[in-house]
Scaffold this active site. Structure first.
Site, mmCIF file in Angstrom:
data_model
loop_
_atom_site.group_PDB
_atom_site.id
_atom_site.type_symbol
_atom_site.label_atom_id
_atom_site.label_comp_id
_atom_site.label_asym_id
_atom_site.label_seq_id
_atom_site.Cartn_x
_atom_site.Cartn_y
_atom_site.Cartn_z
ATOM 1 N N ASN A 1 55.652 13.955 -30.149
ATOM 2 C CA ASN A 1 55.955 13.095 -31.397
ATOM 3 C C ASN A 1 54.852 12.830 -31.903
ATOM 4 O OD1 ASN A 1 56.851 11.006 -32.826
ATOM 5 N ND2 ASN A 1 58.175 10.096 -30.966
ATOM 6 N N LYS B 1 52.513 11.171 -29.092
ATOM 7 C CA LYS B 1 52.767 10.711 -27.946
ATOM 8 C C LYS B 1 53.673 12.164 -27.216
ATOM 9 C CE LYS B 1 54.947 6.325 -29.653
ATOM 10 N NZ LYS B 1 56.201 5.710 -29.916
ATOM 11 N N ARG C 1 59.086 16.653 -32.406
ATOM 12 C CA ARG C 1 60.002 15.555 -33.404
ATOM 13 C C ARG C 1 59.677 15.918 -34.873
ATOM 14 N NH1 ARG C 1 59.263 9.080 -34.475
ATOM 15 N NH2 ARG C 1 61.164 8.716 -35.678
ATOM 16 N N HIS D 1 65.928 8.171 -37.032
ATOM 17 C CA HIS D 1 65.953 8.039 -35.723
ATOM 18 C C HIS D 1 67.238 8.465 -34.829
ATOM 19 C CE1 HIS D 1 63.890 3.986 -36.895
ATOM 20 N NE2 HIS D 1 63.025 4.717 -36.298
ATOM 21 N N GLY E 1 59.922 0.731 -36.586
ATOM 22 C CA GLY E 1 60.880 1.176 -37.548
ATOM 23 C C GLY E 1 62.451 0.974 -37.044
ATOM 24 N N ARG F 1 57.889 -2.591 -42.966
ATOM 25 C CA ARG F 1 58.828 -1.999 -44.148
ATOM 26 C C ARG F 1 59.974 -3.121 -44.530
ATOM 27 N NH1 ARG F 1 60.177 3.233 -41.103
ATOM 28 N NH2 ARG F 1 58.458 3.467 -39.867
ATOM 29 N N ARG G 1 56.928 -9.550 -30.161
ATOM 30 C CA ARG G 1 56.440 -10.576 -28.914
ATOM 31 C C ARG G 1 55.556 -11.665 -29.605
ATOM 32 N NH1 ARG G 1 54.684 -5.364 -25.668
ATOM 33 N NH2 ARG G 1 54.088 -4.813 -27.798
ATOM 34 N N GLU H 1 65.648 -3.678 -26.670
ATOM 35 C CA GLU H 1 65.586 -3.273 -25.141
ATOM 36 C C GLU H 1 65.023 -4.493 -24.443
ATOM 37 O OE1 GLU H 1 63.793 0.254 -24.029
ATOM 38 O OE2 GLU H 1 64.851 1.314 -25.585
ATOM 39 N N GLU I 1 64.072 9.520 -26.728
ATOM 40 C CA GLU I 1 63.934 10.127 -27.736
ATOM 41 C C GLU I 1 63.293 11.329 -27.266
ATOM 42 O OE1 GLU I 1 62.059 7.146 -30.193
ATOM 43 O OE2 GLU I 1 62.977 8.012 -31.826
HETATM 44 N N1 LIG Z 1 58.987 -7.652 -24.328
HETATM 45 C C1 LIG Z 1 59.089 -7.522 -25.652
HETATM 46 N N2 LIG Z 1 59.712 -8.687 -26.345
HETATM 47 C C2 LIG Z 1 59.835 -8.434 -27.651
HETATM 48 N N3 LIG Z 1 59.523 -7.452 -28.369
HETATM 49 C C3 LIG Z 1 58.985 -6.572 -27.712
HETATM 50 C C4 LIG Z 1 58.580 -6.426 -26.361
HETATM 51 N N4 LIG Z 1 58.163 -5.207 -26.068
HETATM 52 C C5 LIG Z 1 58.097 -4.470 -27.082
HETATM 53 N N5 LIG Z 1 58.376 -5.069 -28.000
HETATM 54 C C6 LIG Z 1 58.424 -4.758 -29.566
HETATM 55 O O1 LIG Z 1 58.631 -3.502 -29.725
HETATM 56 C C7 LIG Z 1 58.212 -2.749 -30.745
HETATM 57 C C8 LIG Z 1 57.774 -1.472 -30.660
HETATM 58 O O2 LIG Z 1 59.014 -0.522 -30.395
HETATM 59 P P1 LIG Z 1 59.157 0.869 -30.234
HETATM 60 O O3 LIG Z 1 60.497 1.143 -30.100
HETATM 61 O O4 LIG Z 1 58.175 1.332 -29.213
HETATM 62 O O5 LIG Z 1 58.607 1.304 -31.574
HETATM 63 P P2 LIG Z 1 57.970 2.348 -32.195
HETATM 64 O O6 LIG Z 1 58.360 3.672 -31.432
HETATM 65 O O7 LIG Z 1 58.547 2.536 -33.703
HETATM 66 O O8 LIG Z 1 56.474 2.621 -32.211
HETATM 67 C C9 LIG Z 1 56.770 -3.564 -31.121
HETATM 68 O O9 LIG Z 1 56.452 -3.957 -32.438
HETATM 69 C C10 LIG Z 1 57.042 -4.928 -30.242
HETATM 70 O O10 LIG Z 1 57.375 -6.067 -31.344
HETATM 71 C C1 LIG Z 2 61.785 7.485 -39.028
HETATM 72 C C2 LIG Z 2 60.949 6.269 -38.588
HETATM 73 O O1 LIG Z 2 61.166 5.090 -39.054
HETATM 74 O O2 LIG Z 2 60.168 6.436 -37.358
HETATM 75 P P1 LIG Z 2 59.375 5.418 -36.568
HETATM 76 O O3 LIG Z 2 60.415 4.194 -36.417
HETATM 77 O O4 LIG Z 2 58.861 5.983 -35.457
HETATM 78 O O5 LIG Z 2 58.429 5.211 -37.688
HETATM 79 MG MG LIG Z 3 60.265 4.718 -32.096
#
Ligand SMILES: Nc1ncnc2c1ncn2[C@@H]1O[C@H](COP(=O)(O)OP(=O)(O)O)[C@@H](O)[C@H]1O
Ligand SMILES: CC(=O)OP(=O)(O)O
Ligand SMILES: [Mg+2]
Length: 403
Positions: free
Chosen positions: A12, A19, A96, A185, A217, A246, A289, A338, A389
Site C-alpha cells: 500500500n 505499508k 492497492r 476505500h 481520509g 480535506r 487523539r 475503531e 485493507e
Molecule cells: N486512540 C485513538 N483515539 C482517537 N483517534 C485515534 C486513535 N488512534 C488512532 N486515531 C486516529 O486515527 C487516524 C488514522 O487512521 P488510519 O485509519 O490509520 O488512517 P490512514 O490509513 O488514512 O492513515 C489518526 O489520524 C488518528 O487521529
Molecule cells: C482514498 C483515500 O482517501 O485514501 P487514504 O485515506 O489512505 O488517504
Molecule cells: Mg487508510
C-alpha cells in the site's frame, strides 16, 4: 505458480510511505507487517514486525530516498527472516491502487496496458495513484516473473446506481471527461461489510448497512445486500465527510470565489482543500487523539472542529438511512472509528428516533475484535469492526492467481 505458492505480499504505497504485509493465504497467517515512512526525507523510518515465533520488531532510521529504495529495504528485511521475494512460496504481489476509473471493477493482473491505464487516471487521484505506480514499477523490476495484481479502492463502489453515481451537470461534458462519482476505500467497505454480517450472524444478502470508514481520509457508504448503493467520496477522495486535512463537501462556488476574489491559483486551491483543510485547517491538528485532548481541556477551536466533524457525519448517517429505507447496523471502522469512543457517541447521540443508541459501557471497551456498542434491545445495531485493507487486497490477489 507452483502448488505450494500460497503467499501474497501486499503493498500500500502512499505519497511518502509504504505499508506492507506478507500473508499466507492457506489460513490467513500474517508472516510480516511493516511500514516505511518519511520517504525522501533525511530521517526515514522503517518498522518491520515479523509475526509468530516471538520474533522482535525491528526499527531503523536512515535516509530512504525514494519508493524504489524503500521496497528494496523491505525486500531486505523479509530476506533476513527467510521469507524474501525470491521465495518459491510467494504467489503474487498485490498492490492497492486508489483510482480505477470506469475501467476497473475487479482485481486485475498488471501488464503494460493496465499500467498505462492506471497512469492515465493520475489526474483523478494526484495524491495517490503516482505512489501506487512507483510501487508497481519497482516490484515488477524486483520480480519480473511474478504476477502483480492491482486491487482498486473504487471497485466496490462500481455497483452504485446511476442516480447515486452521476453529478447533475451537463451529460456531454461529464461523459467526455469521465466525471462521475467513483468512491474510495472500497476494499475497507467491502471487508467491513462482510465481517459485520458475521458479527450479526446473518447473511450479507439480507443486510442493509451504513459503514463509516473514519481514518485520515474518511468516507461513508450505504451497503444493501452486500452491494454498495451510495458512498460519500466522488470523482476524487475530496468529497464527503470532514477529514484530517480535506474539506469534504463544500459549495463548488467557493473555488470560483477563491480564484476571482482571493486571487488564488488552481494548484493553490487544490492544496488548500486537500492538505490544509478539514480538522487541520479548522484547529491546526489532524490527529483525533490530540483533538479529543484539546476538547477535554476546553479549547474553543478544537471544540468547533469536532462539532463540524460530527455534524457532517450525522448528516451522512441520516442521508444513507433514507437511501436504504431500513438499516440493520451502523458500523464504525479505521483509526478514528475503531478507537475514538467519543466520536462514536457524539455521532449517534440524538438519533434514538431512528432506533440508534450507543451503550456507554460497551462503547468504552477497547478491543481489536469486532463488537457491538449498542444495547441488546436496540432496533438498529451499532458496531465497531476493525478494517483490514491488506487482507482484502491479498484475498482479491490470491483469488485471481489461484484460479
Ligand atoms: N486512540 C485513538 N483515539 C482517537 N483517534 C485515534 C486513535 N488512534 C488512532 N486515531 C486516529 O486515527 C487516524 C488514522 O487512521 P488510519 O485509519 O490509520 O488512517 P490512514 O490509513 O488514512 O492513515 C489518526 O489520524 C488518528 O487521529
Ligand atoms: C482514498 C483515500 O482517501 O485514501 P487514504 O485515506 O489512505 O488517504
Ligand atoms: Mg487508510
Amino acid at each position: 505458480m507452483t502448488s505450494q505458492a500460497t503467499r501474497v505480499l501486499v503493498l500500500n504505497s502512499g505519497s511518502s510511505s509504504v505499508k506492507y504485509q506478507l500473508l499466507d493465504m492457506r489460513d490467513g497467517t500474517r508472516l510480516a507487517v511493516g511500514l516505511v515512512e518519511r520517504i525522501g526525507e533525511r530521517a526515514s523510518r522503517l518498522v518491520h514486525t515479523p509475526s509468530g515465533g516471538g520474533a522482535e520488531k525491528r526499527e531503523r532510521t536512515e535516509r530512504i530516498a525514494d519508493h524504489e529504495q524503500a521496497l528494496k529495504a523491505v525486500a531486505g528485511e523479509l530476506a533476513r527472516d527467510g521469507i524474501g521475494l525470491d521465495s518459491p512460496e510467494l504467489a503474487a504481489i498485490g498492490h492497492r491502487v486508489v483510482h480505477g476509473g470506469p475501467e476497473f471493477s475487479a482485481p486485475t493482473l498488471i501488464d503494460d496496458a493496465v499500467l498505462a491505464e492506471i497512469e492515465r487516471l493520475v489526474p483523478l487521484a494526484p495524491l495517490h495513484n503516482p505512489a501506487n505506480i512507483t510501487g508497481i514499477r519497482t516490484a515488477r523490476a524486483l520480480r519480473p516473473d511474478l504476477p502483480q495484481v492491482a486491487v482498486f479502492d473504487t471497485a466496490f463502489h462500481s455497483t452504485m446506481p446511476e442516480d447515486a453515481a452521476r453529478y447533475a451537470i451537463d451529460t456531454g461534458t461529464a461523459d467526455a471527461h469521465r466525471i462521475r462519482r467513483y468512491g474510495f476505500h472500497g476494499t475497507s467497505h467491502a471487508y467491513v461489510s462482510r465481517r459485520a454480517a458475521e458479527l450479526l450472524g446473518r447473511p450479507p444478502e439480507e443486510l442493509n448497512l451504513i459503514v463509516l470508514h473514519l481514518g485520515n481520509g474518511a468516507s461513508a457508504s450505504a451497503v444493501a445486500g452486500g452491494r454498495c448503493v451510495d458512498t460519500s467520496m466522488g470523482l476524487t477522495p475530496l468529497e464527503g465527510l470532514v477529514m484530517g486535512t480535506r474539506s469534504g463537501d463544500i459549495d463548488p462556488a467557493v473555488v470560483f470565489h477563491l480564484e476571482r476574489v482571493a486571487g488564488m491559483g488552481t494548484d493553490e486551491i487544490d492544496e488548500l482543500l486537500n492538505k490544509k483543510s478539514g480538522l487541520m485547517g479548522l484547529c491546526g491538528d489532524n490527529d483525533m487523539r490530540e483533538i479529543l485532548r484539546r476538547v477535554d481541556g476546553g479549547d474553543a477551536a478544537a471544540t468547533l472542529a469536532f462539532g463540524i466533524y460530527i455534524h457532517r457525519l450525522k448528516k451522512y448517517i441520516g442521508a444513507y438511512y433514507a437511501v436504504l429505507g431500513r438499516v440493520d447496523a451502523v458500523v464504525f471502522t479505521a483509526g478514528v472509528g475503531e478507537n475514538a469512543a467519543p466520536v462514536r457517541a457524539a455521532a449517534i447521540a440524538g438519533l434514538g428516533g431512528l432506533g440508534l443508541v450507543v451503550d456507554a459501557e460497551l462503547n468504552a471497551v477497547r478491543s481489536g475484535e469486532p463488537r457491538l456498542v449498542s444495547p441488546g434491545h436496540a432496533r438498529v445495531a451499532v458496531a465497531v469492526v476493525p478494517t483490514d485493507e491488506e487482507m482484502e487486497i491479498a484475498r482479491g490477489t490470491f483469488a485471481l492467481v489461484d484460479a
